[in-house]
Design an enzyme around this catalytic site. Structure first.
Site, PDB file in Angstrom:
ATOM      1  N   CYS A  17     -31.402   6.224 -17.813  1.00  0.00           N
ATOM      2  CA  CYS A  17     -32.040   6.871 -18.940  1.00  0.00           C
ATOM      3  C   CYS A  17     -32.285   5.469 -20.021  1.00  0.00           C
ATOM      4  O   CYS A  17     -31.921   4.563 -19.906  1.00  0.00           O
ATOM      5  CB  CYS A  17     -31.187   7.891 -19.622  1.00  0.00           C
ATOM      6  SG  CYS A  17     -31.004   9.333 -18.619  1.00  0.00           S
ATOM      7  N   HIS A  52     -32.741   9.338 -25.204  1.00  0.00           N
ATOM      8  CA  HIS A  52     -32.049  10.012 -25.881  1.00  0.00           C
ATOM      9  C   HIS A  52     -31.216   9.231 -26.713  1.00  0.00           C
ATOM     10  O   HIS A  52     -31.338   7.760 -26.682  1.00  0.00           O
ATOM     11  CB  HIS A  52     -30.896  10.959 -25.060  1.00  0.00           C
ATOM     12  CG  HIS A  52     -30.098  10.202 -24.109  1.00  0.00           C
ATOM     13  ND1 HIS A  52     -28.922   9.347 -24.354  1.00  0.00           N
ATOM     14  CD2 HIS A  52     -30.132  10.245 -22.713  1.00  0.00           C
ATOM     15  CE1 HIS A  52     -28.569   8.934 -23.407  1.00  0.00           C
ATOM     16  NE2 HIS A  52     -29.236   9.308 -22.317  1.00  0.00           N
TER      17      HIS A  52
END
Length: 351
Positions: free
Chosen positions: A327, A311
């Protein structure tokens, strides 16, 4: 008292006559004297049929006996091919009908007998061969569906069990639902191989979104929806903080990224892009986020089970580096560019 010899002979003759009559009144044992014979229009033994798939094969069998008190029965001497319709009616003359609409190429043999019910006399067995034209398919058939440049994925159409081997009796690895647990989107799996066990049974070897990472399992094809192909592959190099997207093996995108800190490492292995999310209320995730099948080995108490995402970020100044809980982060401009190039189902390699 002594009787005259002539009287004794008269009595003996009468007794023998009575025994003879009694013998004539006792029927012979069934099948002991009555032969069973095949009758027209029964095909001769060894008849060969050659047909195309979908072309019917049919014939009639008749068998009879001269003994009016006997009943003849016609039966298949071995198991008949799947889909055969075989009807038989008993009698002094027995009748049977064979009808088959074959759909699978190959060579088949059928065999029939006719015998007196309750007796020992049988007609010579008849054997017929049937050749269904076309290329013979030998099962199981294994096919690779995902490689370095092309991959297949499919949505999970119904809740199903992934198994360790492509059989219903194999050990259950996990249960797959139709929705993802982290983002409540349509669940999907990356398909590595197919195994066709018969004309009506196919299994897929798939990557599973579970711990331990890189786990695979087998699911039946009827549990999945249509197959979709992608020609993209995302690579993340943790040592050099770089993401690279290839299409048909050629680089079409690169970007500097942030990965997990040492205590919350981004897991290495083979995964896939499982979902695409937009319109976040939290700028922390940037304008677009991709859910993956990779999971954190350390933060499994995260909502949804600790899945790793790709992201954007509202803190581009911290990139590149080891900056996340696992992440993969990139600048918002880069994630927007990536979102136009990378579809769901794309394989993901993290090194």
């Amino acid at each position: 008292m002594n009787r005259p010899v002539s009287s004794f002979l008269t009595l003996l003759s009468a007794a023998l006559a009575t025994v003879a009559v009694a013998v004539l009144l006792v029927p012979a044992a069934l099948g002991d004297t009555s032969a069973v014979t095949w009758a027209a229009p029964t095909p001769s033994d060894g008849t060969h049929y050659s047909v195309k798939p979908g072309q019917p094969v049919s014939f009639v069998l008749n068998a009879s006996t001269a003994e009016l008190a006997s009943i003849v029965h016609i039966a298949a001497a071995k198991a008949l091919p799947v889909g055969v319709k075989f009807n038989s009616s008993d009698g002094v003359t027995a009748h049977a009908g064979f009808t088959w609409l074959p759909d699978t190429p190959g060579d088949y043999t059928v065999k029939f007998t006719a015998a007196v019910v309750g007796g020992t006399v049988v007609a010579p067995a008849l054997t017929y061969s049937i050749h269904v034209q076309g290329k013979v398919v030998k099962y199981p058939i294994s096919t690779t569906l995902t490689d370095a440049t092309l991959a297949d994925w499919a949505p999970v159409a119904k809740k199903t069990i992934a198994r360790s081997k492509p059989t219903n009796a194999s050990r259950a690895v996990t249960t797959l639902g139709t929705r993802t647990t982290d983002s409540d989107t349509q669940n999907l799996v990356l398909i590595l191989n197919s195994m066709q066990r018969s004309a009506n049974e196919t299994w897929y070897r798939v990557r599973l979104p579970m711990l331990p990472n890189n786990t695979v399992g087998w699911v039946r094809s009827d549990a999945l929806g249509d197959l979709y192909k992608v020609n993209t592959h995302l690579y993340v190099d943790r040592a050099h903080f770089r993401a690279t997207l290839k299409r048909n093996g050629k680089v079409i995108f690169t970007a500097r990224v942030g990965v997990g800190r040492t205590i919350w490492p981004t897991p290495a292995g083979q995964f896939y892009i499982r979902s695409k999310l937009t319109n976040f209320n939290d700028p922390f995730y940037g304008p677009v986020a991709f859910g993956t099948s990779a999971r954190s080995n350390t933060l499994t108490d995260w909502p949804g089970g600790g899945f790793i995402g790709v992201h954007g970020t509202n803190e581009p100044g911290i990139l590149p580096g080891r900056v996340s809980h696992g992440c993969i982060r990139m600048r918002n401009a880069d994630i927007l560019r990536l979102s136009k190039l990378m579809p769901v189902g794309t394989p993901l390699t993290i090194t």
